[in-house]
Design a protein around this motif. Structure first.
Motif, PDB file in Angstrom:
ATOM      1  N   PRO A  67    -100.573 -25.190  -5.770  1.00 36.38           N
ATOM      2  CA  PRO A  67     -99.845 -25.514  -6.999  1.00 36.38           C
ATOM      3  C   PRO A  67     -98.511 -24.770  -7.083  1.00 36.38           C
ATOM      4  CG  PRO A  67    -102.148 -25.087  -7.472  1.00 36.38           C
ATOM      5  CD  PRO A  67    -101.924 -24.689  -6.047  1.00 36.38           C
ATOM      6  N   GLY A  68     -97.467 -25.476  -7.509  1.00 39.37           N
ATOM      7  CA  GLY A  68     -96.150 -24.878  -7.662  1.00 39.37           C
ATOM      8  C   GLY A  68     -95.363 -24.741  -6.382  1.00 39.37           C
ATOM      9  N   VAL A  69     -95.889 -25.273  -5.276  1.00 36.33           N
ATOM     10  CA  VAL A  69     -95.252 -25.145  -3.965  1.00 36.33           C
ATOM     11  C   VAL A  69     -94.799 -26.530  -3.480  1.00 36.33           C
ATOM     12  CG1 VAL A  69     -95.671 -24.572  -1.527  1.00 36.33           C
ATOM     13  CG2 VAL A  69     -96.537 -23.079  -3.341  1.00 36.33           C
ATOM     14  N   ASP A  70     -93.547 -26.616  -3.044  1.00 39.74           N
ATOM     15  CA  ASP A  70     -93.073 -27.835  -2.392  1.00 39.74           C
ATOM     16  C   ASP A  70     -93.344 -27.709  -0.906  1.00 39.74           C
ATOM     17  OD1 ASP A  70     -92.133 -29.152  -4.644  1.00 39.74           O
ATOM     18  OD2 ASP A  70     -90.179 -28.186  -4.540  1.00 39.74           O
ATOM     19  N   ARG A  71     -93.931 -28.768  -0.331  1.00 43.27           N
ATOM     20  CA  ARG A  71     -94.304 -28.746   1.085  1.00 43.27           C
ATOM     21  C   ARG A  71     -93.553 -29.827   1.860  1.00 43.27           C
ATOM     22  NH1 ARG A  71    -100.667 -28.316   2.118  1.00 43.27           N
ATOM     23  NH2 ARG A  71     -99.780 -27.965   4.181  1.00 43.27           N
ATOM     24  N   THR A  72     -93.250 -29.530   3.105  1.00 42.39           N
ATOM     25  CA  THR A  72     -92.718 -30.516   4.045  1.00 42.39           C
ATOM     26  C   THR A  72     -93.528 -30.384   5.321  1.00 42.39           C
ATOM     27  OG1 THR A  72     -90.502 -30.289   3.097  1.00 42.39           O
ATOM     28  CG2 THR A  72     -90.677 -31.403   5.216  1.00 42.39           C
ATOM     29  N   LEU A  73     -94.000 -31.519   5.810  1.00 38.93           N
ATOM     30  CA  LEU A  73     -94.887 -31.567   6.972  1.00 38.93           C
ATOM     31  C   LEU A  73     -94.283 -32.512   8.002  1.00 38.93           C
ATOM     32  CD1 LEU A  73     -97.962 -30.833   7.766  1.00 38.93           C
ATOM     33  CD2 LEU A  73     -98.469 -33.112   6.920  1.00 38.93           C
ATOM     34  N   MET A  74     -94.408 -32.168   9.277  1.00 39.28           N
ATOM     35  CA  MET A  74     -94.008 -33.132  10.312  1.00 39.28           C
ATOM     36  C   MET A  74     -94.893 -32.977  11.538  1.00 39.28           C
ATOM     37  SD  MET A  74     -90.322 -31.968  11.738  1.00 39.28           S
ATOM     38  CE  MET A  74     -90.047 -30.352  12.449  1.00 39.28           C
ATOM     39  N   LEU A  75     -95.161 -34.106  12.161  1.00 40.75           N
ATOM     40  CA  LEU A  75     -96.006 -34.169  13.345  1.00 40.75           C
ATOM     41  C   LEU A  75     -95.268 -33.590  14.550  1.00 40.75           C
ATOM     42  CD1 LEU A  75     -98.676 -35.332  14.586  1.00 40.75           C
ATOM     43  CD2 LEU A  75     -97.359 -37.423  15.059  1.00 40.75           C
ATOM     44  N   LEU A  76     -95.958 -32.725  15.292  1.00 43.03           N
ATOM     45  CA  LEU A  76     -95.415 -32.171  16.532  1.00 43.03           C
ATOM     46  C   LEU A  76     -96.048 -32.812  17.760  1.00 43.03           C
ATOM     47  CD1 LEU A  76     -95.282 -28.337  15.726  1.00 43.03           C
ATOM     48  CD2 LEU A  76     -93.433 -30.030  15.561  1.00 43.03           C
ATOM     49  N   ASP A  77     -97.371 -32.916  17.768  1.00 42.80           N
ATOM     50  CA  ASP A  77     -98.102 -33.452  18.924  1.00 42.80           C
ATOM     51  C   ASP A  77     -99.312 -34.229  18.427  1.00 42.80           C
ATOM     52  OD1 ASP A  77     -96.622 -32.076  21.116  1.00 42.80           O
ATOM     53  OD2 ASP A  77     -97.437 -30.285  20.164  1.00 42.80           O
ATOM     54  N   GLY A  78     -99.722 -35.225  19.211  1.00 43.37           N
ATOM     55  CA  GLY A  78    -100.905 -36.005  18.880  1.00 43.37           C
ATOM     56  C   GLY A  78    -100.552 -37.396  18.398  1.00 43.37           C
ATOM     57  N   ALA A  79    -101.588 -38.207  18.227  1.00 39.72           N
ATOM     58  CA  ALA A  79    -101.389 -39.608  17.835  1.00 39.72           C
ATOM     59  C   ALA A  79    -100.938 -39.756  16.397  1.00 39.72           C
ATOM     60  CB  ALA A  79    -102.684 -40.394  18.056  1.00 39.72           C
ATOM     61  N   GLY A  80    -101.252 -38.777  15.556  1.00 43.96           N
ATOM     62  CA  GLY A  80    -100.810 -38.833  14.173  1.00 43.96           C
ATOM     63  C   GLY A  80    -101.961 -38.794  13.197  1.00 43.96           C
ATOM     64  N   MET A  81    -101.617 -38.998  11.918  1.00 46.97           N
ATOM     65  CA  MET A  81    -102.610 -38.939  10.860  1.00 46.97           C
ATOM     66  C   MET A  81    -102.190 -39.809   9.689  1.00 46.97           C
ATOM     67  SD  MET A  81    -101.923 -34.985   9.818  1.00 46.97           S
ATOM     68  CE  MET A  81    -100.305 -34.289  10.105  1.00 46.97           C
ATOM     69  N   VAL A  82    -103.183 -40.184   8.900  1.00 48.60           N
ATOM     70  CA  VAL A  82    -102.961 -40.926   7.663  1.00 48.60           C
ATOM     71  C   VAL A  82    -103.294 -39.995   6.516  1.00 48.60           C
ATOM     72  CG1 VAL A  82    -103.640 -42.909   6.261  1.00 48.60           C
ATOM     73  CG2 VAL A  82    -103.537 -43.123   8.756  1.00 48.60           C
ATOM     74  N   LEU A  83    -102.349 -39.859   5.583  1.00 49.06           N
ATOM     75  CA  LEU A  83    -102.565 -39.022   4.419  1.00 49.06           C
ATOM     76  C   LEU A  83    -102.845 -39.909   3.216  1.00 49.06           C
ATOM     77  CD1 LEU A  83     -99.667 -36.427   4.862  1.00 49.06           C
ATOM     78  CD2 LEU A  83    -101.965 -36.418   5.862  1.00 49.06           C
ATOM     79  N   SER A  84    -104.028 -39.778   2.642  1.00 47.58           N
ATOM     80  CA  SER A  84    -104.390 -40.498   1.421  1.00 47.58           C
ATOM     81  C   SER A  84    -104.106 -39.573   0.253  1.00 47.58           C
ATOM     82  CB  SER A  84    -105.867 -40.887   1.436  1.00 47.58           C
ATOM     83  OG  SER A  84    -106.130 -41.731   2.535  1.00 47.58           O
ATOM     84  N   ILE A  85    -103.119 -39.956  -0.567  1.00 46.72           N
ATOM     85  CA  ILE A  85    -102.669 -39.109  -1.664  1.00 46.72           C
ATOM     86  C   ILE A  85    -103.163 -39.711  -2.968  1.00 46.72           C
ATOM     87  CG2 ILE A  85    -100.663 -38.061  -2.779  1.00 46.72           C
ATOM     88  CD1 ILE A  85     -99.153 -38.615  -0.104  1.00 46.72           C
ATOM     89  N   ARG A  86    -103.924 -38.928  -3.727  1.00 45.18           N
ATOM     90  CA  ARG A  86    -104.473 -39.431  -4.988  1.00 45.18           C
ATOM     91  C   ARG A  86    -103.331 -39.897  -5.893  1.00 45.18           C
ATOM     92  NH1 ARG A  86    -109.006 -36.554  -8.593  1.00 45.18           N
ATOM     93  NH2 ARG A  86    -110.269 -37.537  -6.999  1.00 45.18           N
ATOM     94  N   GLY A  87    -103.446 -41.136  -6.381  1.00 38.75           N
ATOM     95  CA  GLY A  87    -102.450 -41.694  -7.274  1.00 38.75           C
ATOM     96  C   GLY A  87    -101.224 -42.250  -6.586  1.00 38.75           C
ATOM     97  N   ALA A  88    -101.234 -42.308  -5.246  1.00 42.86           N
ATOM     98  CA  ALA A  88    -100.080 -42.830  -4.505  1.00 42.86           C
ATOM     99  C   ALA A  88    -100.572 -43.608  -3.292  1.00 42.86           C
ATOM    100  CB  ALA A  88     -99.170 -41.684  -4.069  1.00 42.86           C
ATOM    101  N   GLN A  89     -99.635 -44.245  -2.609  1.00 40.45           N
ATOM    102  CA  GLN A  89     -99.985 -44.994  -1.410  1.00 40.45           C
ATOM    103  C   GLN A  89    -100.295 -44.047  -0.256  1.00 40.45           C
ATOM    104  OE1 GLN A  89     -96.499 -47.450  -0.833  1.00 40.45           O
ATOM    105  NE2 GLN A  89     -97.548 -49.208  -1.700  1.00 40.45           N
ATOM    106  N   GLU A  90    -100.990 -44.586   0.737  1.00 37.63           N
ATOM    107  CA  GLU A  90    -101.227 -43.808   1.956  1.00 37.63           C
ATOM    108  C   GLU A  90     -99.910 -43.639   2.715  1.00 37.63           C
ATOM    109  OE1 GLU A  90    -105.826 -44.830   3.140  1.00 37.63           O
ATOM    110  OE2 GLU A  90    -104.223 -45.842   4.220  1.00 37.63           O
ATOM    111  N   VAL A  91     -99.821 -42.533   3.410  1.00 36.70           N
ATOM    112  CA  VAL A  91     -98.650 -42.244   4.235  1.00 36.70           C
ATOM    113  C   VAL A  91     -99.134 -42.063   5.671  1.00 36.70           C
ATOM    114  CG1 VAL A  91     -96.795 -40.606   4.699  1.00 36.70           C
ATOM    115  CG2 VAL A  91     -97.414 -41.154   2.334  1.00 36.70           C
ATOM    116  N   VAL A  92     -98.518 -42.781   6.602  1.00 36.09           N
ATOM    117  CA  VAL A  92     -98.854 -42.667   8.013  1.00 36.09           C
ATOM    118  C   VAL A  92     -97.811 -41.791   8.696  1.00 36.09           C
ATOM    119  CG1 VAL A  92     -99.224 -43.906  10.185  1.00 36.09           C
ATOM    120  CG2 VAL A  92     -99.935 -44.951   8.010  1.00 36.09           C
ATOM    121  N   LEU A  93     -98.258 -40.697   9.292  1.00 35.40           N
ATOM    122  CA  LEU A  93     -97.385 -39.831  10.078  1.00 35.40           C
ATOM    123  C   LEU A  93     -97.770 -40.000  11.545  1.00 35.40           C
ATOM    124  CD1 LEU A  93     -97.401 -36.533   7.947  1.00 35.40           C
ATOM    125  CD2 LEU A  93     -95.754 -38.395   7.898  1.00 35.40           C
ATOM    126  N   ASP A  94     -97.048 -40.873  12.238  1.00 33.54           N
ATOM    127  CA  ASP A  94     -97.372 -41.127  13.640  1.00 33.54           C
ATOM    128  C   ASP A  94     -96.141 -41.034  14.551  1.00 33.54           C
ATOM    129  OD1 ASP A  94     -96.077 -43.416  12.806  1.00 33.54           O
ATOM    130  OD2 ASP A  94     -97.627 -44.810  13.483  1.00 33.54           O
TER     131      ASP A  94
END
Length: 193
Positions: free
Chosen positions: A56-83
């Motif tokens: 809480p109270g923290v802004d985050r930034t994430l980025m994929l470095l290695d691997g096939a990727g991931m799907v982020l399911s965010i409550r109240g928002a659309q899924e985000v695919v990081l591939d």
């Protein structure tokens, strides 16, 4: 002020929710609360699906470095695919997120900043062989080499090395062989520089 950091300076830390381990590259202390951080850079290995830790109270930034990727399911928002490698995705740390892996473990780069005292931006700088790029200074600048080698000041930085600069003038990045660098600009409203 300039400080160069490498793998020997990093430390492995358990996730806040106990679901894994992250390699902490750098943690800047909070100006008034020793239990919190002002900003933190880390690299996590995600080996199984599950929830993200809440910050809480923290802004985050994430980025994929290695691997096939991931799907982020965010409550109240659309899924985000990081591939795609090196594509930053910003979100609030209090968001309830569940991660599903697309094809095995991944490694990701994390930037976190306490939004009450600072703002941060993450830019991925691609340098062609023999290329140069000038970055604006001021505030705090953190550089982490993702690929290749880059010269800023002093000996070239190699993969997995980090450079921490306080209130620099503009920065000239150069790479003889080509490089990819994560450049973080951290600004504290009301701070000088």
């Amino acid at each position: 002020m300039m400080r160069r950091l490498g793998p020997a300076d990093y430390r492995d830390m358990p996730w806040k929710n106990g679901g894994g381990v992250t390699r902490e590259l750098l943690k800047l202390p909070h100006p008034s609360d020793p239990a919190r951080f002002l900003a933190r850079l880390s690299i996590a290995t995600v080996g199984a699906p599950g929830p993200f830790s809440l910050f809480p109270g923290v802004d985050r930034t994430l980025m994929l470095l290695d691997g096939a990727g991931m799907v982020l399911s965010i409550r109240g928002a659309q899924e985000v695919v990081l591939d795609r490698r090196w594509q930053p995705f910003a979100f609030p740390g209090e968001a309830e997120i569940h991660c599903q892996l697309l094809g095995g473990p991944v490694r990701d780069f994390n930037l976190m900043v306490d939004r009450a005292v600072a703002q941060a931006s993450l830019e991925v700088v691609h340098l062609a062989p023999g290329g140069t790029r000038t970055l604006a200074g001021a505030g705090t600048v953190l550089l982490h080499v993702l690929d290749g080698r880059v010269s800023v000041a002093g000996p070239p930085l190699a993969v997995e090395e980090t450079l921490w600069l306080e209130a620099p003038e503009s920065l000239a990045l150069r790479s003889e062989e080509g490089a990819v660098v994560a450049a973080v600009h951290l600004r504290r409203p009301g701070a000088q520089g």
